[in-house]
Write a protein that holds these residues in place. Structure first.
Motif, PDB file in Angstrom:
ATOM      1  N   PHE A 273       0.765  -1.251   0.000  1.00  0.00           N
ATOM      2  CA  PHE A 273       0.000   0.000   0.000  1.00  0.00           C
ATOM      3  C   PHE A 273       0.796   1.303   0.000  1.00  0.00           C
ATOM      4  O   PHE A 273       0.208   2.366  -0.233  1.00  0.00           O
ATOM      5  N   ASP A 274       2.080   1.272   0.248  1.00  0.00           N
ATOM      6  CA  ASP A 274       2.829   2.531   0.330  1.00  0.00           C
ATOM      7  C   ASP A 274       2.889   3.205  -1.048  1.00  0.00           C
ATOM      8  O   ASP A 274       3.478   2.660  -1.986  1.00  0.00           O
ATOM      9  N   PRO A 275       2.313   4.390  -1.210  1.00  0.00           N
ATOM     10  CA  PRO A 275       2.327   5.068  -2.509  1.00  0.00           C
ATOM     11  C   PRO A 275       3.723   5.455  -2.969  1.00  0.00           C
ATOM     12  O   PRO A 275       3.944   5.656  -4.168  1.00  0.00           O
ATOM     13  N   TYR A 276       4.672   5.531  -2.037  1.00  0.00           N
ATOM     14  CA  TYR A 276       6.060   5.846  -2.404  1.00  0.00           C
ATOM     15  C   TYR A 276       6.615   4.814  -3.386  1.00  0.00           C
ATOM     16  O   TYR A 276       7.516   5.118  -4.173  1.00  0.00           O
ATOM     17  N   LEU A 277       6.076   3.598  -3.346  1.00  0.00           N
ATOM     18  CA  LEU A 277       6.586   2.514  -4.189  1.00  0.00           C
ATOM     19  C   LEU A 277       5.930   2.460  -5.570  1.00  0.00           C
ATOM     20  O   LEU A 277       6.256   1.581  -6.371  1.00  0.00           O
ATOM     21  N   ASP A 278       5.032   3.382  -5.852  1.00  0.00           N
ATOM     22  CA  ASP A 278       4.286   3.339  -7.113  1.00  0.00           C
ATOM     23  C   ASP A 278       5.185   3.204  -8.334  1.00  0.00           C
ATOM     24  O   ASP A 278       4.871   2.481  -9.274  1.00  0.00           O
ATOM     25  N   ASP A 279       6.305   3.913  -8.355  1.00  0.00           N
ATOM     26  CA  ASP A 279       7.194   3.886  -9.515  1.00  0.00           C
ATOM     27  C   ASP A 279       8.459   3.072  -9.253  1.00  0.00           C
ATOM     28  O   ASP A 279       9.489   3.282  -9.899  1.00  0.00           O
ATOM     29  N   LYS A 280       8.377   2.121  -8.308  1.00  0.00           N
ATOM     30  CA  LYS A 280       9.552   1.338  -7.928  1.00  0.00           C
ATOM     31  C   LYS A 280       9.274  -0.163  -7.993  1.00  0.00           C
ATOM     32  O   LYS A 280       9.735  -0.929  -7.147  1.00  0.00           O
ATOM     33  N   SER A 281       8.528  -0.582  -8.978  1.00  0.00           N
ATOM     34  CA  SER A 281       8.206  -2.004  -9.132  1.00  0.00           C
ATOM     35  C   SER A 281       9.479  -2.842  -9.242  1.00  0.00           C
ATOM     36  O   SER A 281      10.448  -2.433  -9.887  1.00  0.00           O
ATOM     37  N   GLY A 282       9.458  -4.003  -8.590  1.00  0.00           N
ATOM     38  CA  GLY A 282      10.585  -4.923  -8.644  1.00  0.00           C
ATOM     39  C   GLY A 282      11.535  -4.846  -7.478  1.00  0.00           C
ATOM     40  O   GLY A 282      12.475  -5.630  -7.391  1.00  0.00           O
ATOM     41  N   VAL A 283      11.295  -3.907  -6.534  1.00  0.00           N
ATOM     42  CA  VAL A 283      12.246  -3.747  -5.431  1.00  0.00           C
ATOM     43  C   VAL A 283      12.045  -4.816  -4.356  1.00  0.00           C
ATOM     44  O   VAL A 283      11.004  -5.472  -4.269  1.00  0.00           O
ATOM     45  N   TYR A 284      13.076  -4.964  -3.530  1.00  0.00           N
ATOM     46  CA  TYR A 284      13.133  -5.914  -2.423  1.00  0.00           C
ATOM     47  C   TYR A 284      13.092  -5.104  -1.135  1.00  0.00           C
ATOM     48  O   TYR A 284      13.858  -4.159  -0.961  1.00  0.00           O
ATOM     49  N   LEU A 285      12.180  -5.469  -0.234  1.00  0.00           N
ATOM     50  CA  LEU A 285      12.018  -4.723   1.017  1.00  0.00           C
ATOM     51  C   LEU A 285      12.479  -5.548   2.218  1.00  0.00           C
ATOM     52  O   LEU A 285      12.154  -6.739   2.330  1.00  0.00           O
ATOM     53  N   VAL A 286      13.216  -4.907   3.083  1.00  0.00           N
ATOM     54  CA  VAL A 286      13.634  -5.487   4.362  1.00  0.00           C
ATOM     55  C   VAL A 286      13.387  -4.431   5.429  1.00  0.00           C
ATOM     56  O   VAL A 286      13.779  -3.269   5.252  1.00  0.00           O
ATOM     57  N   ASP A 287      12.749  -4.804   6.526  1.00  0.00           N
ATOM     58  CA  ASP A 287      12.459  -3.864   7.617  1.00  0.00           C
ATOM     59  C   ASP A 287      11.735  -2.623   7.108  1.00  0.00           C
ATOM     60  O   ASP A 287      12.038  -1.482   7.494  1.00  0.00           O
ATOM     61  N   CYS A 288      10.790  -2.846   6.187  1.00  0.00           N
ATOM     62  CA  CYS A 288       9.923  -1.791   5.644  1.00  0.00           C
ATOM     63  C   CYS A 288      10.649  -0.808   4.727  1.00  0.00           C
ATOM     64  O   CYS A 288      10.066   0.203   4.322  1.00  0.00           O
ATOM     65  N   GLN A 289      11.898  -1.093   4.392  1.00  0.00           N
ATOM     66  CA  GLN A 289      12.682  -0.186   3.548  1.00  0.00           C
ATOM     67  C   GLN A 289      13.188  -0.928   2.306  1.00  0.00           C
ATOM     68  O   GLN A 289      13.380  -2.145   2.335  1.00  0.00           O
ATOM     69  N   ILE A 290      13.432  -0.193   1.232  1.00  0.00           N
ATOM     70  CA  ILE A 290      14.006  -0.787   0.032  1.00  0.00           C
ATOM     71  C   ILE A 290      15.426  -1.245   0.332  1.00  0.00           C
ATOM     72  O   ILE A 290      16.242  -0.488   0.856  1.00  0.00           O
ATOM     73  N   ALA A 291      15.702  -2.516   0.012  1.00  0.00           N
ATOM     74  CA  ALA A 291      17.026  -3.093   0.287  1.00  0.00           C
ATOM     75  C   ALA A 291      17.459  -3.986  -0.870  1.00  0.00           C
ATOM     76  O   ALA A 291      18.068  -5.035  -0.661  1.00  0.00           O
ATOM     77  N   THR A 292      17.147  -3.564  -2.075  1.00  0.00           N
ATOM     78  CA  THR A 292      17.442  -4.372  -3.257  1.00  0.00           C
ATOM     79  C   THR A 292      18.928  -4.678  -3.368  1.00  0.00           C
ATOM     80  O   THR A 292      19.315  -5.746  -3.875  1.00  0.00           O
ATOM     81  N   GLU A 293      19.760  -3.778  -2.882  1.00  0.00           N
ATOM     82  CA  GLU A 293      21.213  -3.971  -2.992  1.00  0.00           C
ATOM     83  C   GLU A 293      21.717  -5.138  -2.144  1.00  0.00           C
ATOM     84  O   GLU A 293      22.850  -5.603  -2.314  1.00  0.00           O
ATOM     85  N   THR A 294      20.874  -5.646  -1.228  1.00  0.00           N
ATOM     86  CA  THR A 294      21.296  -6.744  -0.357  1.00  0.00           C
ATOM     87  C   THR A 294      21.000  -8.119  -0.952  1.00  0.00           C
ATOM     88  O   THR A 294      21.376  -9.131  -0.367  1.00  0.00           O
TER      89      THR A 294
END
Length: 322
Positions: A273-294
């Protein structure tokens, strides 16, 4: 992300913050047994959503979840769906039932997973872990894509959320050959689980690419949590060996930081539901934050993601096109 959630944030806090985003949404969550992440996700969403569809392969356990949700949120609109993700026949049956609903689906949360345990083959001849965690959800998502796309508006893009795990680091690259021909002799429970979780991430990356903005896809690591999955009799010896559980079968904090179930479900609600992610499809979340680099390199390789997608299409006997 706004608000600035952390590893200590709860699903309730996230749902409260995004109440307006949850309103008027129809959400389907797989794997919603009591004492699990899916149930907690359903519980906090049910306060605001138009419809929450809960699933399980056991009708009695599903009924208990429904009763518990309605007891806490009497106004909730809950619908039950029998879904056994280890059976492609059952997945098709459940998807047909959903596709007969009058409502579109705004968010599909692929939360269900098989517990770590001994080598098992499904009715389709697949190893149970990869079948339940990846192949079944892949087919389910494919079959429900028209329902998801029907929820599209000029200001809203439907979402698919896959619950993965940092346990993908425990596995080497996915052995594509053994997906087609499971080998009991070389089976390793930890590796099988890690490969299934790698598949969740790779499938999310490829879905985000192929959807071209028509659907948004996200994958989350909920954390290390003492859920019903980790209390399964077959899982306990494995988790003891990994150092997750102590000799008494209780959570051990010697090597891992444990989360509560409410904390574990928080990232799922952010992804949904977070609207911040609207244009960030495909990301990996850890602890509610984007952590794709991990993400481990072998699990973020777009070539491997495409290979897995094509192989899974072969297994289900259907092309997944958007």
């Amino acid at each position: 992300m706004e608000p600035n959630f952390t590893l200590e944030s709860t699903a309730e806090e996230v749902a409260t913050a995004f109440a307006k985003e949850i309103e008027n949404k129809n959400v389907l969550i797989t794997g919603t047994s009591l004492n699990g992440l899916g149930f907690e996700t359903a519980r906090v969403i049910a306060k605001y959503a138009s419809l929450v569809i809960i699933t399980g392969y056991n009708a009695e356990r599903l009924r208990l979840s429904e009763e518990a949700l309605l007891k806490e949120v009497p106004s909730a609109n809950i619908r039950c769906l029998i879904l056994d993700l280890s059976s492609l026949t059952n997945v098709r049956k459940a998807a047909a039932e959903v596709n007969a609903y009058a409502e579109p689906i705004h968010v599909l949360i692929n939360n269900a997973a098989a517990p770590m345990g001994t080598f098992k083959l499904t009715a389709d001849g697949l190893e149970n872990q990869i079948a339940t965690d990846h192949v079944g959800p892949f087919l389910f998502t494919k079959l429900l894509t028209p329902k998801l796309l029907a929820a599209t508006t000029p200001t809203y893009t439907p979402r698919v959320v896959n619950v993965g795990s940092n346990a993908h680091h425990y596995a080497p690259e996915i052995d594509f050959a053994t997906i087609f021909k499971p080998d009991k002799g070389s089976f390793n429970t930890t590796v099988a689980y890690g490969q299934a979780k790698s598949a969740n991430i790779l499938a999310t990356i490829e879905l985000a690419k192929r959807a071209r903005g028509k659907l948004n896809a996200y994958v989350v690591h909920p954390g290390v949590i003492y859920t019903n999955l980790n209390q399964h009799p077959e899982a306990i010896p494995v988790l003891k060996q990994m150092g997750l559980l102590d000799e008494n079968g209780e959570p051990s904090s010697a090597r891992f930081q444990w989360k509560t179930i409410p904390q574990g479900a928080a990232s799922t609600v952010v992804a949904a539901f977070d609207p911040y992610l609207d244009d960030k499809s495909g990301v990996y979340l850890v602890d509610c934050q984007i952590a794709t680099e991990t993400i481990a390199p072998h699990t973020s390789d777009p070539t491997r993601a495409e290979m897995l997608w094509n192989l899974t299409e072969e297994i289900i006997g259907e092309k997944f096109k958007l």
